[in-house]
Design a protein around this motif. Structure first.
Motif, mmCIF file in Angstrom:
data_model
loop_
_atom_site.group_PDB
_atom_site.id
_atom_site.type_symbol
_atom_site.label_atom_id
_atom_site.label_comp_id
_atom_site.label_asym_id
_atom_site.label_seq_id
_atom_site.Cartn_x
_atom_site.Cartn_y
_atom_site.Cartn_z
ATOM 1 N N ARG A 19 6.044 36.318 5.328
ATOM 2 C CA ARG A 19 5.045 35.252 5.183
ATOM 3 C C ARG A 19 5.784 33.997 4.735
ATOM 4 N N ARG A 68 4.053 35.252 9.484
ATOM 5 C CA ARG A 68 2.811 34.518 9.237
ATOM 6 C C ARG A 68 3.158 33.160 8.638
ATOM 7 N N THR A 70 1.900 30.082 6.565
ATOM 8 C CA THR A 70 0.805 29.889 5.644
ATOM 9 C C THR A 70 1.136 28.717 4.734
ATOM 10 N N SER A 102 -2.310 31.498 8.820
ATOM 11 C CA SER A 102 -3.478 31.474 7.923
ATOM 12 C C SER A 102 -3.854 30.024 7.706
ATOM 13 N N ARG A 264 6.067 43.674 3.094
ATOM 14 C CA ARG A 264 6.078 42.214 3.179
ATOM 15 C C ARG A 264 7.003 41.553 2.157
ATOM 16 N N ARG A 266 7.845 37.145 0.958
ATOM 17 C CA ARG A 266 7.364 35.780 1.138
ATOM 18 C C ARG A 266 8.479 34.779 0.858
#
Ligand code: SAM
Ligand code: SF4
Length: 333
Positions: A19, A68, A70, A102, A264, A266
């Motif tokens: 992410r 992702r 975001t 997102s 995951r 980030r």
């Protein structure tokens, strides 16, 4: 050439999902996410497209299959199309399975076509209420019509959408039926998220918190919910709603911990790697930028060895405990 070993943490969990927060800034100020007068990071600490992509590229080389984008709100970043274009190449070469986004949806009407053109097929859109006044209150100034227009544009452009609804006590009980009909009537899944104690927002967390295990039992008095094998590659577990045929997800960091299956990590827009959203610790990847791919790879694998086993969020008599100082908008969930 020998194959690159998979990215694995100290508990043997394979990490396949990155992410990437492209900015901590946002055009809204949701009451569960940030305070009204939020102190954002200085612009000089926000990495440019080249550096963000170099970091993401090191993860992709290590076997990450899903990215992702975001934030904050990723669609407020003006050079986002340039970053999307880079990832489009990874998708075309089969190096990534999915690039997803997102968003709060406020700029989706303008950018849906760009997302589709870059290979994005799915987006999550945050929506907590269908009442314009309540939406304005929760987001401290947002316009519901912009989001609904953005959703229509995204669906027309061919994007698949999951609505993300924070399970806000005093809001979600009155909104869930309308939200389910709205989402499922348009072929969108909906996921409920328990509010997490991340950063001070000036609003009581315990007052906002609604445990989803109990809320699910309430829903079952009027909706037929059947466990579904559907997965979206993240922490949501799904049921099918008999009356609508649509999917309803539950994201339950507090009432039902899901860390054992965590896949995951980030990266913030400042180039810091966070191996767990629920811990303060992070590793600065910037010193490895410019040194070469091997240095980045070593920094990433070194950090992964210390990925915590689980977050420490829990419900205590005095409030939500185990919280941390960082706001959700730094990493974007
Ligand atoms: N701005 C985008 C959006 O709103 O979707 C992306 C970033 S936002 C931080 C990602 C998700 O986190 C949203 O679905 C939002 O509702 C959720 N969120 C924000 N603060 C939260 C909190 N304290 N607990 C649980 N979810 C939160
Ligand atoms: Fe912005 Fe998303 Fe946070 Fe709301 S939840 S303030 S839209 S980053």
């Amino acid at each position: 050439m020998s194959p690159v070993p998979a990215l694995v943490d100290g508990f043997g969990r394979r990490v396949t999902y990155l992410r990437l927060s492209v900015t901590d800034r946002c055009d809204l100020r949701c009451t569960y996410c940030m305070p009204e007068h939020m102190a954002f990071a200085a612009a000089r600490d926000r990495l440019g497209v080249d550096d963000l992509y170099t970091i993401a590229g090191a993860f992709i080389a290590g076997g990450i299959r899903k990215v992702r984008l975001t934030g904050g709100e990723p669609l407020v970043r003006k050079d986002l199309p340039a970053l999307l274009e880079r990832f489009a190449g990874n998708l075309q070469r089969g190096e990534l399975d999915e690039l997803v986004v997102s968003t709060n949806g406020s700029r989706l009407a303008q950018l849906a076509g760009t997302l589709v053109g870059s290979g994005v097929r799915r987006v999550n859109v945050s929506l907590d209420t269908l009442d314009p006044g309540q939406y304005r209150e929760i987001t401290r100034g947002g316009a519901l019509a912009d989001v609904l227009g953005g959703i229509d544009a995204a669906l027309a452009a061919g994007l698949k959408i999951r609505l993300n609804t924070v399970a806000l006590r005093g809001v979600v009980e009155g909104q869930i039926d309308a939200l389910l009909r709205y989402a499922h009537g348009r072929g969108m899944a909906l996921a409920l998220i328990e509010t997490m104690p991340l950063g001070d927002t000036g609003v009581s967390r315990l007052g906002q918190y609604l445990p989803l295990d109990a809320f699910r039992r309430q829903l079952e008095t009027r909706w037929t919910l059947t466990a579904s094998p559907a997965r979206s590659g993240g922490p949501a577990s799904y049921v099918e709603v008999g009356e609508t045929g649509g999917l309803l997800g539950f994201i339950t960091p507090l009432s039902c911990n899901f860390c054992a299956a965590c896949n995951r990590v980030r990266v913030g827009s400042d180039g810091r790697l966070y191996t767990c959203m629920g811990h303060e610790g992070s590793v600065d990847l910037r010193p490895a930028l410019g040194v070469g791919g091997a240095a980045l790879d070593a920094a990433i694998r070194g950090a992964l060895r210390h990925k915590p086993e689980r977050h420490g969020f829990r419900v205590a008599a005095t409030g939500l405990a185990g919280g941390i100082g960082r706001h959700m908008s730094v990493l974007g969930g």
